[in-house]
Design an enzyme around this catalytic site. Structure first.
Site, PDB file in Angstrom:
ATOM      1  N   HIS A 104       0.843  -1.201   0.000  1.00 30.28           N
ATOM      2  CA  HIS A 104       0.000   0.000   0.000  1.00 30.28           C
ATOM      3  C   HIS A 104       0.876   1.248   0.000  1.00 30.28           C
ATOM      4  O   HIS A 104       1.987   1.235   0.514  1.00 30.28           O
ATOM      5  CB  HIS A 104      -0.864   0.060   1.262  1.00 30.28           C
ATOM      6  N   GLU A 150       3.488  -0.606   4.038  1.00 30.89           N
ATOM      7  CA  GLU A 150       3.064   0.756   3.723  1.00 30.89           C
ATOM      8  C   GLU A 150       4.288   1.596   3.392  1.00 30.89           C
ATOM      9  O   GLU A 150       5.288   1.540   4.106  1.00 30.89           O
ATOM     10  CB  GLU A 150       2.354   1.374   4.919  1.00 30.89           C
TER      11      GLU A 150
END
Length: 131
Positions: free
Chosen positions: A52, A129
């Site tokens: 992500h 992330e």
């Protein structure tokens, strides 16, 4: 690309459909989950990682899971879950362990990371992330 990368053409956040994906409405998630299930019957899946882009936090970090049972075997499993993030921090200065979280929040129970951890029994299931 349409909208943000987490949404389908139907406007559905695909990362919140892993618990009960519809073959017709969420085909990419349904087929991904079936692929992982079928593959895990033939071979051990060591790690699952969902990538992500984070909109607010800086650097690179991981969201992982943890077992809430605190006997010795599960404490060892929780230590193993934290090993990959630690190793990443040793080889990349942009990766920070202090920003990592290892918890299963109620709001995340339908995400790929948590469903793969709980339903498919892959302890080292992460969301990486990066900003």
């Amino acid at each position: 690309m349409y909208g943000n990368t987490r949404s389908s053409f139907l406007g559905v956040d695909l990362n919140r459909r892993w618990d009960k994906p519809s073959k017709m409405m969420h085909p990419t998630i349904w087929h991904s989950k079936m692929l992982i299930k079928n593959f895990s019957q033939e071979r051990e899946i060591v790690t699952y990682c969902d990538f992500h882009g984070h909109s607010r936090k800086r650097n690179a970090f991981i969201y992982g899971n943890c077992y809430k049972i605190f006997d010795l075997d599960y404490r060892k499993k929780n230590s193993l879950i934290k090993l990959l993030p630690y190793l990443l921090s040793q080889v990349n200065r942009m990766f920070t362990v202090r920003d990592c979280k290892f918890v299963v929040e109620k709001s995340k129970e339908s995400t790929g990371r948590v469903v793969v951890f709980k339903e498919l029994d892959i302890p080292t299931s992460f969301t990486l992330e990066v900003s």
